[in-house]
Design an enzyme around this catalytic site. Structure first.
Site, short mmCIF file in Angstrom:
data_model
loop_
_atom_site.label_atom_id
_atom_site.label_comp_id
_atom_site.label_asym_id
_atom_site.label_seq_id
_atom_site.Cartn_x
_atom_site.Cartn_y
_atom_site.Cartn_z
N HIS A 1 0.83 -1.22 0.00
CA HIS A 1 0.00 0.00 0.00
C HIS A 1 0.86 1.26 0.00
CE1 HIS A 1 -3.34 2.70 0.94
NE2 HIS A 1 -2.54 3.24 1.85
N VAL A 2 1.88 1.30 0.86
CA VAL A 2 2.68 2.52 0.95
C VAL A 2 3.46 2.75 -0.34
CG1 VAL A 2 4.74 1.43 1.97
CG2 VAL A 2 4.22 3.83 2.46
#
Length: 1363
Positions: free
Chosen positions: A971-972
């Protein structure tokens, strides 16, 4: 009694001396010498002894009468047997355990004794002039057998010595003298010296061609004579000199042992049974290092083994004797090992391969929280004394200065010193029933006795007191009780609250510390008394004991205070404690690691003579070396008063001082480097004032004696000394050893108790392996990678053997073994695979460190505060515990190997996940998670030590650099690319250190797809950069609220934009359009608006009202209510219409209905659905919507329902390489689990060109230790209207929840075909690439795809546009 003595012509000669107790003590003692001679060499003799020996032995007349041989033709076996008997008077009986034969041999009538090399067990060299051999017990008898194999020795001389009384028994003031059988010609003429030299060379060669130091020259001469004796033994078995010469030498001058070629005479047809030949062939193969022989080589080895045995038969050995000996591995083989491969370190040391899974320790972990809860659920019943003292401590305005607990007969005496309103009060409480008198103040009362003493301001610092009960005084182990009025360095109320500790036990330890500091005996006995409570408290209780013992071992606590104790009492107390520890070790294997650490801090101890030897042996050192005064006398007094681990350091300092040719600076350097200063020497109750001062003629003797004494000290004080641990496991001798001959000691009968000694041996081996590898660091600077990897496997195996829950470490070790195997076989990807194993090993070590910190640090801080210890000692407690173990050494090796592997694998120092040029100010943070909700006013480059992969990028951050390893598709990572934020992993610690040193400075990062350069810039550069425009709030994004369409459940054919999100619509679109070899799971959904409809149902009125209140608090800025909102959503009840519609849709779509398996299964499904809805209010999603000014109330959540495929692997595909932006290649990762989980470590990653889908290229092997696996079940996936919006990627913000909990499996990649089978790997990766390519073509745009692999078939579970 008649006696006889005979003669033997050939060695070996054996003297048997037996002392036997007579049944009738009134008969005068007699001595009988008797000899019998036999031999294979027939010889006639008519001579008889005419000598008569007489002596005074223990006050009795000793006579030997002459006797001739019975037969002129005698069979000589080479054995002379002599028996000595005497009556046992009381004097003799009392000394029978201390009788020794003090003896030597004579050559050519020389007066100086020679010391034969072949000696009975237990024989010690006495001052390099004689041998001393103890008699062996045999029932009520003492028996001694001496075998002489040196033919040059013509006679034996001996005396009997009672070492217990240091009393000698002689032959009328002279030595006893026994003439040995002579030869017809000099011995040296029988075997030529050149053959003796060859045999001696072969013995030297077999022992590893060791180099003799000048001190070892005597040993080399013994080897030479032993070689001569071996040749005489061969002659005794019938071999001629010619046979021996033929065996030892060849025409070309080489020896048969050197070439491995057997004597031709041994190649004739033999009758050796095949089973014996097979055993001997196995022994040869094992000694050769277990090489891989071909079928022909195996046949050759089999015949060579048969020849080995035939040689034994030719020498006169029977097949039965061979069978007995060979099953014990006693047949010597001469095998030439196969040539080693060059540059292959692993072949230098052949280690027997073992099944590593046999080392598995897999216990159910007990979390700190669960232990705390368990302890709190079962509160200890407090005594009236404890209730009284607790009530005083809880009073307002009270400052507790000290709290101590003493033993008082069968009860405890609690003494509490408090200060309030400038007055000091001493509170005493005990549970004794008898009336007590306090000698200083009085109070008589049956039952609990209380006294309160009030003291005004003054110069008082403490109060001594004693108690009087009945007609006797009660003291503190013979001394006055004493309480101090000076409080600890840190007031108790300032201590930590004890959360995460066994607080009650730590409080008790703190109260008993004043008693414990009297001596080690007191401390160990108190610890032993507390073991039951510690064991019942569980992991935290044992952690409390460990912290206390560690503070002791590191000298943070007082070792001795005004109390004299004998060393044997200390060692007995140690033994008591270690016995209790070993019992817990056996009964509670889940705590074995904690118990090992406790034992290593305590030391071994031991009953009987082990501690007493400390006292005895220092006296002998002083006596033998004429050093009775000065420093040695002061040390002697300290040892007698209270021995401690400091004595090990002092002994080593003396040895170093002597070895340095009496350089006193070396003495002080050894002391100081181990924490002993001059002030500490003076602080002992028996202070050491003087420096050592020895004479040069004492050097060798002192080194010998102190070296032996060091072993005794370590045996008591060190739990990690290998030599003493081995000695303890081998058992004790009942007599003094080496320089201790003549000292009366207390013998320990039989073997040691066993298990504690084995534990200490295990601890010592752990320490020794670690130390040995640490010493090799300098040699590793230019070492080949395989050498470093091999040492890593040794150290990792060492750590595995001493660790609980070591499954992850075992799989790391299997991975290293696989990497070494790949290197040996020439696999070009070995370095890439090894790098993944290295990363996983780092994660395992980090996890171990975190566990230590969580378990031990709270206890260290609480107890340290209670005891007033220095803050630095407390703050580094866990760090020092880790440094003391194998994990720290392993981490150092791993760090050395990392740059080597990166260089070989062409990985460089960076992995660039989002290649965006950035200018910003450096800010260093521990965790990205801790700042994800921050908003930086200036462009900021974050150097974050930890990035998990699920965080948000904070506002104002233009770059994130981390040593951590989030997946490229985490996600990051996606967030960074979408937000045009530079994001990269840096593997080089030097670069990271440099970046951290530049904190606060303005830097420019310039990345490529594989590297980043950086430089300092001026503020003018910042104004001209793109960053200055991007910093600040993101533009708002509009959402359209979705309404309930009247349906609680719909099939995939009904998926529209008004009903479900893009996730559901995309999966429905794929059905029937992708190639047939790509599977698509069947799906149904709970559409938009169902959550709001359920919330408005009368069933959930209370829940709805509660949510409205919580939402208002959230709008007002109380973000803590997010947790409460999620809990409230889980209180929703399911309307009957929802249940029925969902059941109908799932069954009509051929999906299993959970309710068919029972009501409980439906409840599980309903909870999973509510968790998906509740994820609308998770922190990451909520703050993400605030950041883009998205109206959170407009966010609607549909739920996609799919049957979980019981798969082998899961994967994620980006059809355009996200790191480089190359649209011609597909990037994919995952493949370690069946569900994609956010765990530390990297997944397998690869790329494949769209025009070469059959040629995937692995970029990195997996290092994730944990994989999520689940059997057949249902998964409920989030599908909001806030996902996949242009300019905002909401995917991954919300939760997908399986109905059944996933199994978290520790992954073993070393046996995974995807990692080790090249063909299988190529097939799977190519098919994944083809699936991605087909779906991208179907949509006409880059796709972000999730899927799984089952039995080689590809399944796609969702796809979305790649952001």
């Amino acid at each position: 009694m008649s006696n006889s003595i005979g003669h033997c012509l050939l060695p070996p000669t054996v003297l048997k001396h037996q002392s036997q107790k007579n049944s009738t003590t009134c008969i005068a003692g007699n001595t009988l010498f008797q000899a019998q001679v036999t031999s294979q060499i027939r010889k006639s003799s008519s001579s008889a002894l005419s000598s008569l020996l007489s002596s005074d032995f223990r006050g009795h007349r000793l006579k030997v009468r002459k006797s001739g041989l019975r037969d002129n033709r005698v069979v000589v076996s080479g054995l002379v047997q002599a028996v000595l008997t005497t009556d046992q008077t009381s004097e003799v009986a009392n000394s029978r355990d201390n009788l020794y034969l003090h003896w030597g041999g004579l050559q050519n009538k020389k007066e100086k004794w020679v010391l034969p090399g072949h000696r009975p067990e237990g024989t010690k060299v006495y001052k390099e002039r004689a041998l001393r051999t103890p008699f062996v017990k045999s029932g009520s008898n003492l028996f001694l057998k001496v075998e002489i194999d040196d033919p040059s020795i013509q006679a034996l001389e001996f005396l009997i010595v009672d070492e217990g009384k240091n009393k000698w028994y002689r032959n009328n003031g002279q030595n006893f003298h026994v003439k040995l059988p002579s030869r017809e010609k000099p011995v040296s003429d029988v075997v030529p010296e050149d053959l003796v030299q060859v045999q001696a060379f072969l013995r030297w060669e077999k022992k590893g061609k060791q180099m003799y130091t000048p001190e070892q020259e005597k040993a080399s001469k013994v080897e030479y004579e032993a070689a001569r004796a071996e040749l005489y033994e061969e002659i005794a078995r019938g071999s001629s000199i010619e046979d021996i010469r033929a065996r030892l030498t060849k025409k070309d001058g080489t020896t048969s042992e050197q070439t491995g070629v057997l004597d031709p005479s041994s190649t004739r047809k033999s009758d050796i049974p095949d089973d014996l030949a097979q055993i001997q062939a196995y022994i040869r193969w094992e000694k050769a290092g277990k090489p891989n022989f071909s079928a022909d080589q195996q046949l050759i080895e089999f015949e060579e083994a048969r020849k080995d045995l035939q040689k034994e038969v030719d020498k006169g050995t029977s097949l039965d004797d061979i069978r007995k000996r060979i099953t014990k591995g006693e047949i010597q083989t001469k095998v030439q090992k196969p040539p080693e491969k060059k540059h292959n370190f692993n072949h230098r040391i052949q280690r027997k391969k073992r099944d590593l899974m046999q080392l598995l320790n897999k216990h159910i972990p007990v979390s700190v929280k669960s232990v705390e809860e368990e302890v709190s659920m079962k509160p200890k019943t407090l005594s009236a004394v404890e209730l009284y003292t607790n009530a005083i401590e809880e009073q307002k305005g009270i400052n507790v200065l000290s709290k101590k607990t003493y033993r008082l007969v069968d009860e405890e005496l609690s003494v509490l010193v408090t200060k309030a309103s400038s007055k000091i009060r001493v509170h005493l409480a005990t549970g004794m029933k008898e009336p007590l008198t306090l000698h200083w103040a009085l109070s008589k009362k049956a039952g609990e006795w209380l006294a309160k003493i009030e003291i005004g301001e003054g110069s008082f610092v403490g109060m001594p007191f004693v108690l009087f009960s009945g007609k006797k005084w009660l003291k503190n182990n013979g001394s006055d009780f004493y309480v101090e009025f000076v409080g600890p360095k840190k007031a108790i109320k300032d201590a930590s609250d004890g959360k995460g500790t066994a607080k009650a036990l730590l409080d008790k330890i703190a109260g008993l510390e004043s008693e414990a500091q009297k001596s080690f005996m007191h401390r160990f006995n108190i610890a032993a008394d507390l073991m039951e409570e510690a064991k019942d408290t569980g992991e935290l209780g044992l952690a409390a004991i460990l912290v206390w013992m560690r503070f002791m071992a590191t000298r943070q606590l007082i070792w001795n205070k005004n109390y004299n104790v004998k060393p044997r009492e200390i060692s007995r107390a140690q033994d008591r404690l270690t016995d209790l520890l070993q019992n817990v070790y056996v009964d509670y294997p889940q705590y074995s690691e904690l118990l090992r650490m406790i034992m290593s801090t305590v030391g071994r101890g031991g009953e009987g003579d082990v501690g007493q030897r400390i006292r005895d042996e220092i006296l002998v050192i002083q006596r033998n070396n004429d050093c009775a005064g000065g420093m040695m006398e002061e040390w002697h007094q300290k040892l007698h008063n209270n021995t401690s681990p400091d004595d090990v350091v002092i002994c080593q300092a003396l040895i170093d001082y002597i070895k340095s040719d009496f350089d006193i600076s070396v003495y002080w350097n050894t002391l100081n480097s181990n924490g002993i200063t001059k002030e500490r020497l003076l602080s002992y109750d028996r202070a050491i004032h003087h420096e050592p001062n020895f004479r040069r003629d004492q050097k060798n003797s002192l080194l010998h004696d102190l070296g032996s004494y060091m072993r005794t000290l370590k045996a008591v004080h060190s739990g990690a000394d290998l030599e003493s641990a081995i000695s303890n496991c081998m058992g004790y001798k009942s007599e003094g050893q080496g320089f201790m001959v003549g000292v009366n000691i207390n013998p320990v009968s039989g073997l040691p108790s066993g298990f504690p000694d084995l534990l200490f041996l295990d601890i010592a081996l752990d320490s020794t392996v670690r130390t040995a590898i640490e010493r090799s660091y300098e040699e590793l600077n230019n070492a080949e990678p395989e050498r470093v990897m091999y040492l890593i496997t040794l150290l990792l195996e060492n750590l595995i053997l001493s660790s609980d829950n070591n499954e992850d470490l075992i799989y790391c070790l299997k991975g290293w073994n696989q990497a070494i195997s790949m290197l040996e076989t020439g696999d070009g990807s070995w370095a890439l695979f090894a790098k993944s194993v290295l990363d996983r090993t780092r994660l395992a070590l980090a996890s171990k460190g975190e566990l230590y910190h969580q378990l031990l640090q709270p206890s260290a801080e609480y107890l340290g505060s209670r005891l007033g210890l220095d803050q630095w000692a407390v703050s580094i407690f866990t760090e020092e515990m880790i440094r003391a173990g194998s994990a720290a050494s392993l981490s150092s090796l791993v760090n050395r190997l990392d740059p080597i592997l990166r260089n070989v694998a062409h990985l460089g120092s960076w992995q660039v996940i989002s290649p965006v040029e950035a200018i910003g100010y450096i800010v260093v943070v521990d965790e990205l998670l801790s700042v994800q909700n921050e908003s930086y006013a200036l462009p900021t480059i974050l150097v974050a030590k930890s990035v998990r992969g699920e965080e948000e990028i904070p506002d104002g951050a233009v770059a994130v650099v981390t040593p951590d390893m989030p997946d490229v598709l985490s996600h990051v990572s996606v967030r960074a690319r979408n937000s045009k934020v530079c994001f990269a992993t840096c593997f080089d610690t030097n670069i990271l250190d440099d970046l951290q040193d530049k904190e606060g400075k303005l830097l420019k990062l310039k990345p490529t797809s594989a590297d980043i350069t950086y430089s300092e810039v001026q503020e003018g550069d910042l104004r001209g950069s793109n960053n200055s425009e991007e910093v600040g709030p993101s533009p708002s994004i509009k959402l359209v609220k979705k309404q309930f369409a009247g349906k609680f459940a719909i099939s995939s054919e009904e998926f529209t934009s008004e009903m479900v999100g893009a996730k559901s619509r995309n999966i429905a679109y794929l059905k029937g359009k992708v190639p047939s070899w790509v599977g698509i799971p069947t799906s149904v959904a709970l559409p938009f608006g169902v959550f709001e409809e359920v919330l408005s149902d009368e069933l959930n009125k209370g829940v709805s009202e509660k949510l409205q209140i919580l939402k208002k608090k959230l709008v007002a800025g109380d973000f803590d209510v997010l947790v409460e909102i999620r809990k409230t959503v889980l209180e929703l009840a399911a309307p009957p219409h929802l249940v029925q519609e969902l059941k109908n849709k799932m069954q009509s779509s051929d999906m299993p209905w959970p309710g068919d398996e029972g009501e409980q299964r439906w409840e599980q499904a309903w909870i999973a659905i509510k968790k998906v809805w509740a994820s609308k209010w998770n922190e990451r999603a909520y703050f993400s919507t605030r950041k883009v000014k998205l109206d959170h109330d407009l966010l609607c959540m549909a739920v996609l329902v799919q049957e979980i495929i019981n798969a082998d692997y899961a994967f994620v595909i980006h059809t355009t390489n996200p790191s480089s932006g190359d649209s011609s290649e597909i990037y994919a990762e995952g493949l370690g689990e069946t569900l994609v989980g956010a765990y530390p470590g990297r997944a397998l990653s690869f790329i494949v060109k769209k025009d070469k889908l059959d040629s995937p290229k692995v970029l990195g092997y997996p290092s994730k230790p944990i994989g999520l696996f689940i059997k057949r079940s249902i998964i409920f996936r989030s599908d909001s209207n806030g996902e996949d919006l242009e300019g905002y990627a909401g995917a991954g913000l919300y939760d997908s929840v399986p109905m059944d909990e996933e199994d978290k499996i520790v992954l073993d990649y070393s046996c995974d075909p995807l990692m080790v089978d090249g063909n299988f790997q190529k097939s799977i990766l190519s098919n994944i690439g083809r699936a991605g390519d087909a779906i991208e073509k179907l949509y006409g745009s880059p796709q972000d795809i999730e899927g799984v692999v089952r039995d080689g078939k590809i399944y796609v579970v969702q796809t979305r546009p790649q952001m």
